[in-house]
Design an enzyme around this catalytic site. Structure first.
Site, PDB file in Angstrom:
ATOM      1  N   HIS A  82       4.469   1.432  -7.886  1.00 33.63           N
ATOM      2  CA  HIS A  82       3.445   0.391  -7.836  1.00 33.63           C
ATOM      3  C   HIS A  82       2.568   0.445  -9.092  1.00 33.63           C
ATOM      4  O   HIS A  82       2.220  -0.580  -9.670  1.00 33.63           O
ATOM      5  CB  HIS A  82       2.517   0.609  -6.628  1.00 33.63           C
ATOM      6  N   GLY A  88       0.806  -1.220   0.000  1.00 30.95           N
ATOM      7  CA  GLY A  88       0.000   0.000   0.000  1.00 30.95           C
ATOM      8  C   GLY A  88       0.832   1.258   0.000  1.00 30.95           C
ATOM      9  O   GLY A  88       2.024   1.226  -0.340  1.00 30.95           O
ATOM     10  N   LYS A 124      13.078  -2.596  -8.009  1.00 33.15           N
ATOM     11  CA  LYS A 124      13.475  -1.780  -6.859  1.00 33.15           C
ATOM     12  C   LYS A 124      13.923  -2.677  -5.700  1.00 33.15           C
ATOM     13  O   LYS A 124      14.883  -2.373  -4.995  1.00 33.15           O
ATOM     14  CB  LYS A 124      12.273  -0.911  -6.465  1.00 33.15           C
TER      15      LYS A 124
HETATM   16  P1  AMP Z   1       6.065  -2.462  -1.535  1.00 38.20           P
HETATM   17  O1  AMP Z   1       4.702  -1.875  -1.409  1.00 38.20           O
HETATM   18  O2  AMP Z   1       7.149  -1.532  -1.164  1.00 38.20           O
HETATM   19  O3  AMP Z   1       6.172  -3.819  -0.914  1.00 38.20           O
HETATM   20  O4  AMP Z   1       6.265  -2.697  -3.098  1.00 38.20           O
HETATM   21  C1  AMP Z   1       5.390  -3.499  -3.822  1.00 38.20           C
HETATM   22  C2  AMP Z   1       5.979  -3.833  -5.157  1.00 38.20           C
HETATM   23  O5  AMP Z   1       6.225  -2.626  -5.869  1.00 38.20           O
HETATM   24  C3  AMP Z   1       7.325  -4.538  -5.030  1.00 38.20           C
HETATM   25  O6  AMP Z   1       7.411  -5.558  -6.012  1.00 38.20           O
HETATM   26  C4  AMP Z   1       8.306  -3.450  -5.279  1.00 38.20           C
HETATM   27  O7  AMP Z   1       9.519  -3.909  -5.791  1.00 38.20           O
HETATM   28  C5  AMP Z   1       7.568  -2.600  -6.290  1.00 38.20           C
HETATM   29  N1  AMP Z   1       8.112  -1.248  -6.265  1.00 38.20           N
HETATM   30  C6  AMP Z   1       8.305  -0.458  -5.183  1.00 38.20           C
HETATM   31  N2  AMP Z   1       8.877   0.709  -5.547  1.00 38.20           N
HETATM   32  C7  AMP Z   1       9.060   0.639  -6.870  1.00 38.20           C
HETATM   33  C8  AMP Z   1       9.626   1.511  -7.845  1.00 38.20           C
HETATM   34  N3  AMP Z   1      10.118   2.701  -7.526  1.00 38.20           N
HETATM   35  N4  AMP Z   1       9.664   1.103  -9.131  1.00 38.20           N
HETATM   36  C9  AMP Z   1       9.164  -0.109  -9.482  1.00 38.20           C
HETATM   37  N5  AMP Z   1       8.633  -0.966  -8.622  1.00 38.20           N
HETATM   38  C10 AMP Z   1       8.572  -0.609  -7.331  1.00 38.20           C
END
Ligand code: AMP
Length: 513
Positions: free
Chosen positions: A37, A31, A149
């Site tokens: 995302h 979230g 990331k």
């Molecule tokens: P998180 O909500 O931080 O667990 O991220 C959820 C998904 O979004 C994970 O697969 C992350 O690697 C991806 N994600 C987070 N930040 C980025 C970004 N800046 N660029 C691409 N994907 C991202």
């Protein structure tokens, strides 16, 4: 768009989609959605009939004392952002729904999860692997989307999918950054204005790594040193780790090749941030780099060397060489071997033990050794006989064929200046092969080139070829060459296998010694 909080309802929806023959894509998130995302969501929308975005701040991946309690949560805002993307389901279970009382089974990932983030955050990947497996089981997606990331997370999940025989396909999406280069992250909201400025040190250190590799630097320690300098320039920034690793094993590399990942994690005051970049030849797109990294073979022996940036850098120098331009008889086409065939025929440069050095490649394409995959002709048959190999497959297990001249000369006599320039490129080319210990020099021109420009003997001390060879079938010499790290090299001088009247007997037994 449906907001679902119960596992049973999510399972029923997923079952219905499958019954209808629809493909399902899952984007797992915690979230506080941002454009990173949303890039995953967009990709999922393009590829799948039904898209499920999960929003779940997973308590098991936070260690005690980490930011689980204050992690940003705003489900209403997330739902409204996703509204613009026409997705089907937001799955936002509570912690109690996912981990009811009595829960006690965890996925224990292996060594890939023990390093870097795993070392800094004990238990983190155990929590990640457990929740990812649970989400995959609940949603049963055809494809799950992850971001580069969190590169290590993606590699740990890939291992989980392979090891536990899950049938989901994984798609990894490139890092989305703000205009100033900062990788977008839910945790960026913790940063004050000044801290945000300091946080740019992470992406700047990665840019430094890219710049250095594009300029031909492949020494991992030197690149890491420069990255650390960038990070340490700001007193707010305290690096947890800076590493250059193989994408398949996450093990540190000594030399950078295409697909090597530069990882960085650092605290800006108390805010912990991650970033990474995939290194590769200049001009390669992010998508291509991701492909290179994800398909990189797991190199298990420490001295295996995959041709990558270092080979690209040598090729670049050859292609851009203008040193002979004043000599009108000489043209500079790209070197076909380096450009097209090195990667195809030598996926591991460390197998090469001997370089056969001829005069220059034939101008007739049908005779090109590598283009025809060593198809026998008069020269090739004689060469195989000289080396004692049966065919091209056997040849490329130990040998490369290269030339003393990197460019083409139309005249029979190559000016010394051109030879000097060409042999400089040859040094770089030979330097690519870490276990090279033998040179086989074919004929008179190659003999002069090697003697004068590789061994650096003054021209007046180099004997005429016929006197040097005398009545011997070949002449063996030992040398240590600075561009081959001063390791002992055996040099065999032979008559050219298909030019002239004299021929050397097979070197096979001498080479086997
Ligand atoms: P998180 O909500 O931080 O667990 O991220 C959820 C998904 O979004 C994970 O697969 C992350 O690697 C991806 N994600 C987070 N930040 C980025 C970004 N800046 N660029 C691409 N994907 C991202």
């Amino acid at each position: 768009m449906r907001l679902v909080t119960a596992i049973s309802e999510m399972k029923a929806l997923a079952r219905e989609a499958r019954v209808q023959g629809k493909s399902v894509g899952l984007v797992p998130t915690m979230g506080a959605l941002h454009k990173g995302h949303l890039s995953l969501v967009r990709q999922a929308k393009q590829q799948c009939d039904i898209v499920v975005v999960s929003v779940f701040v997973n308590p098991t991946q936070f260690a005690p004392g980490e930011d689980y309690d204050r992690y940003p949560r705003d489900l209403d805002k997330d739902v409204s952002l996703l509204g613009d993307y026409n997705i089907d389901t937001v799955f936002a279970p509570s912690a109690e729904e996912m981990y009811p009382e009595g829960f006690q089974t965890f996925v224990e990932p292996g060594p890939l999860a023990a390093v870097y983030e795993g070392a800094c955050r004990p238990g983190h990947f155990r929590g990640v692997a457990t929740v990812v497996l649970k989400l995959l089981n609940i949603v049963q997606p055809d494809i799950a989307y992850f971001g580069q990331k969190d590169f290590q997370q993606a590699i740990v999940v890939r291992r989980l999918v392979e090891d536990l025989n899950l049938s989901v396909r994984l798609v990894l999406c490139p890092i989305v950054r703000d205009d100033d280069g900062l990788a977008v992250s839910s945790r960026n909201v913790y940063l004050s204005r000044d801290q945000r400025k300091s946080a740019l040190a992470l992406s700047q250190s990665l840019r430094k790594a890219r710049e250095l590799t594009h300029a031909g630097e492949t020494d991992a320690n030197r690149i890491i040193g420069e990255m650390q300098r960038v990070l340490q320039a700001d007193p707010r920034v305290r690096p947890d780790y800076v590493a250059l690793v193989s994408p398949a094993t996450l093990q540190p590399v000594a030399r950078v090749t295409a697909g090597t990942i530069a990882l960085v994690a650092a605290r800006v005051d108390s805010v912990r941030l991650l970033d990474n970049t995939i290194l590769g030849p200049a001009g390669t797109s992010q998508d291509e780099l991701l492909q290179i990294a994800l398909s990189a073979p797991a190199v298990t022996t420490t001295d295996a060397r995959v041709p990558g940036i270092d080979a690209e850098a040598v090729l670049h120098k050859i292609e851009n060489c203008r040193d002979c331009a004043a000599i009108s008889t000489i043209l500079l086409p790209p070197r076909e071997f380096m450009a097209a065939y090195l990667k195809r025929d030598y996926p591991d440069l460390s197998v090469v033990r001997a370089a056969v050095i001829g005069r220059h490649s034939t101008a007739r394409p049908e005779n090109s050794f590598y283009r025809s995959s060593g198809c026998p002709n008069r020269f090739v048959t004689a060469l195989y006989e000289l080396l004692g190999v049966e065919d091209f497959t056997e040849f490329k297990k130990r040998f490369i064929l290269t030339d003393i001249i990197r460019c083409h000369a139309s005249g029979p006599r190559i000016p010394d200046r051109a030879l000097r320039n060409c042999t400089r490129h040859l040094r770089n080319e030979l330097g690519l092969f870490p276990n090279l210990d033998t040179l086989i020099v074919l004929g008179e021109d190659a003999y002069f080139g090697v003697q004068q420009f590789l061994l650096e003997r003054p021209a007046d001390q180099v004997q005429p070829f016929s006197a040097f060879m005398g009545s011997h079938g070949w002449v063996e010499e030992h040398a240590e060459l600075s561009f081959l790290d001063h390791r002992p090299i055996r040099i065999f001088y032979c008559h050219h296998p298909s030019l002239g009247y004299q021929h050397s007997p097979s070197l096979a037994s001498a080479l086997a010694e």
